[in-house]
Scaffold this active site. Structure first.
Site, mmCIF file in Angstrom:
data_model
loop_
_atom_site.group_PDB
_atom_site.id
_atom_site.type_symbol
_atom_site.label_atom_id
_atom_site.label_comp_id
_atom_site.label_asym_id
_atom_site.label_seq_id
_atom_site.Cartn_x
_atom_site.Cartn_y
_atom_site.Cartn_z
ATOM 1 N N GLN A 98 0.818 -1.210 0.000
ATOM 2 C CA GLN A 98 0.000 0.000 0.000
ATOM 3 C C GLN A 98 0.852 1.260 0.000
ATOM 4 O O GLN A 98 2.070 1.218 0.184
ATOM 5 C CB GLN A 98 -0.924 -0.008 1.221
ATOM 6 C CG GLN A 98 -0.177 -0.136 2.542
ATOM 7 C CD GLN A 98 -1.083 -0.425 3.718
ATOM 8 O OE1 GLN A 98 -1.190 0.383 4.636
ATOM 9 N NE2 GLN A 98 -1.734 -1.590 3.706
ATOM 10 N N HIS A 100 0.260 5.710 1.108
ATOM 11 C CA HIS A 100 -0.627 6.736 1.655
ATOM 12 C C HIS A 100 -0.378 8.077 0.974
ATOM 13 O O HIS A 100 0.759 8.386 0.599
ATOM 14 C CB HIS A 100 -0.396 6.904 3.159
ATOM 15 C CG HIS A 100 -0.578 5.647 3.952
ATOM 16 N ND1 HIS A 100 -1.710 4.876 3.886
ATOM 17 C CD2 HIS A 100 0.243 5.020 4.840
ATOM 18 C CE1 HIS A 100 -1.596 3.838 4.693
ATOM 19 N NE2 HIS A 100 -0.410 3.896 5.267
ATOM 20 N N GLU A 117 3.702 8.140 8.636
ATOM 21 C CA GLU A 117 3.667 7.304 9.827
ATOM 22 C C GLU A 117 5.063 6.766 10.129
ATOM 23 O O GLU A 117 6.021 7.018 9.400
ATOM 24 C CB GLU A 117 2.690 6.142 9.625
ATOM 25 C CG GLU A 117 3.061 5.203 8.489
ATOM 26 C CD GLU A 117 1.941 4.224 8.147
ATOM 27 O OE1 GLU A 117 0.766 4.498 8.465
ATOM 28 O OE2 GLU A 117 2.242 3.186 7.540
ATOM 29 N N HIS A 174 4.732 0.302 1.042
ATOM 30 C CA HIS A 174 5.091 -0.420 2.261
ATOM 31 C C HIS A 174 4.067 -1.498 2.597
ATOM 32 O O HIS A 174 2.945 -1.488 2.090
ATOM 33 C CB HIS A 174 5.208 0.551 3.446
ATOM 34 C CG HIS A 174 3.907 1.195 3.829
ATOM 35 N ND1 HIS A 174 3.413 2.307 3.180
ATOM 36 C CD2 HIS A 174 2.975 0.872 4.770
ATOM 37 C CE1 HIS A 174 2.253 2.659 3.719
ATOM 38 N NE2 HIS A 174 1.961 1.795 4.690
ATOM 39 N N ARG A 194 -4.381 0.566 -1.892
ATOM 40 C CA ARG A 194 -3.768 -0.749 -2.055
ATOM 41 C C ARG A 194 -3.264 -0.945 -3.483
ATOM 42 O O ARG A 194 -4.018 -0.798 -4.446
ATOM 43 C CB ARG A 194 -4.772 -1.862 -1.748
ATOM 44 C CG ARG A 194 -5.244 -1.923 -0.310
ATOM 45 C CD ARG A 194 -6.017 -3.230 -0.055
ATOM 46 N NE ARG A 194 -6.763 -3.128 1.196
ATOM 47 C CZ ARG A 194 -8.065 -2.887 1.274
ATOM 48 N NH1 ARG A 194 -8.774 -2.745 0.175
ATOM 49 N NH2 ARG A 194 -8.668 -2.807 2.443
#
Length: 327
Positions: A98, A100, A117, A174, A194
């Site tokens: 995936q 972000h 993150e 990641h 995804r």
């Protein structure tokens, strides 16, 4: 408002996931909803999984509501949402491959924050690996490898062990690998695109989970470069402190205390998120001592100028960065 409002202890929210397991119960004693519990949203004000305050004047209220109504606890922070989210993830099997979005893309397409993150590895089975980055040098090469399903050629596999730390900026391809448990510190966003989901079928729907190839392609940073971390180590009393990263979104620390005492003072950040991930001890604020044990999560609010921790504990703490304070 009472003295207890200087610390907000939180009841997590749990998320069932196709890749989840039971280690959130066996490792931390949580009352999980199923044998496929993948995520503990430990410190969360996100609408998809808000944590609930367990003490003080706001007992029983969601962190979302407390943040909206009592900004004095959070340095009178502006912005329309609590900017950070702390999770524990239990990957019994691989997560999807995936990516972000950044803040700009997420605002336009999702009406959310972007999602940068980081992971602190709590547990990893022997041979466990993360997918962290990719080998494509251009967007065209990325598109070709995705189209051909050349995942082994495209993806960058990184072995990990407990105590490792990985920073995952938005745009990073990641996946947390099978047999790994992490403490994740992130922007308060639930947007995931995804690329690939191992062709597995969701047993609850009988179908494969949807992919978002177009959005993933648009958001992926090409080429991938390992981010340079501004890691720093120092001591506070008997505590060994490691600052893993300090960015515009958050700073993340490990406080390691071995049967000792450490007194911390409030810095420039208006509040601190705390997760006790091993051991036990206590925290004292204004002469009142609160017991601490593995699996607890809380916020040290603006009302606390200093605090003392005692015991034998491993804690991950984080603070909002300058961009987060304007979220």
């Amino acid at each position: 408002m009472t003295a207890d409002d200087k610390l907000l202890f939180l009841q997590p929210y749990f998320q069932n996931k196709i890749w989840g397991g039971t280690r959130l119960k066996t490792e931390y004693g949580y009352d999980i909803p199923s044998d496929h519990t993948g995520e503990c949203w430990a410190i969360s004000a996100h609408q998809n999984g808000p944590a609930v305050v367990m003490n003080g004047s706001y007992k029983g209220q969601t962190l979302t509501d407390v943040f909206a109504a009592h900004r004095e606890l959070f340095g009178n922070q502006t912005g329309d949402r609590f900017p950070m989210l702390t999770k524990i993830l239990d990957a019994k099997t691989n997560l999807s491959v995936q990516v972000h979005p950044d803040d700009e893309y997420a605002a336009v397409h999702e009406h959310e924050l972007g999602k940068t993150e980081c992971w602190y590895v709590l547990a990893a089975e022997p041979g466990a690996q993360m997918i962290y980055g990719h080998h494509a040098q251009t967007k065209a090469e990325l598109a070709e490898m995705v189209d051909k399903g050349e995942w082994d050629k495209l993806l960058r596999f990184v072995p990990v062990k407990p105590g490792d730390f990985l920073y995952v900026p938005s745009g990073t391809v990641h996946a947390i690998g099978k047999g790994i448990m992490v403490l994740e510190t992130q922007q308060s966003s639930d947007t995931t695109y995804r690329f690939y989901d191992w062709d597995r079928v969701d047993q609850t729907t009988g179908k494969k989970r949807p992919l978002q190839i177009k959005e993933s392609m648009e958001c992926t940073t090409v080429p991938f470069h390992d981010p340079v971390l501004n890691t720093e180590e120092y001591e506070v009393g008997d505590a060994k402190v490691t600052r893993f990263v300090s960015t515009n979104y958050f700073a993340v620390y490990r406080w390691l205390l071995k049967n000792g005492t450490a007194e911390f003072k409030r810095g420039q950040s208006p509040y601190t998120l705390v997760s006790v991930l091993d051991g036990q001890g206590s925290i004292t604020v204004d002469g009142k001592e609160y017991p601490l044990k593995k699996g607890q999560h809380f916020i040290i609010t603006t009302l606390a100028d200093q605090w003392t921790i005692k015991g034998d504990m491993m804690i991950i703490a984080s603070e909002p960065g300058p961009d987060s304070l304007k979220a």
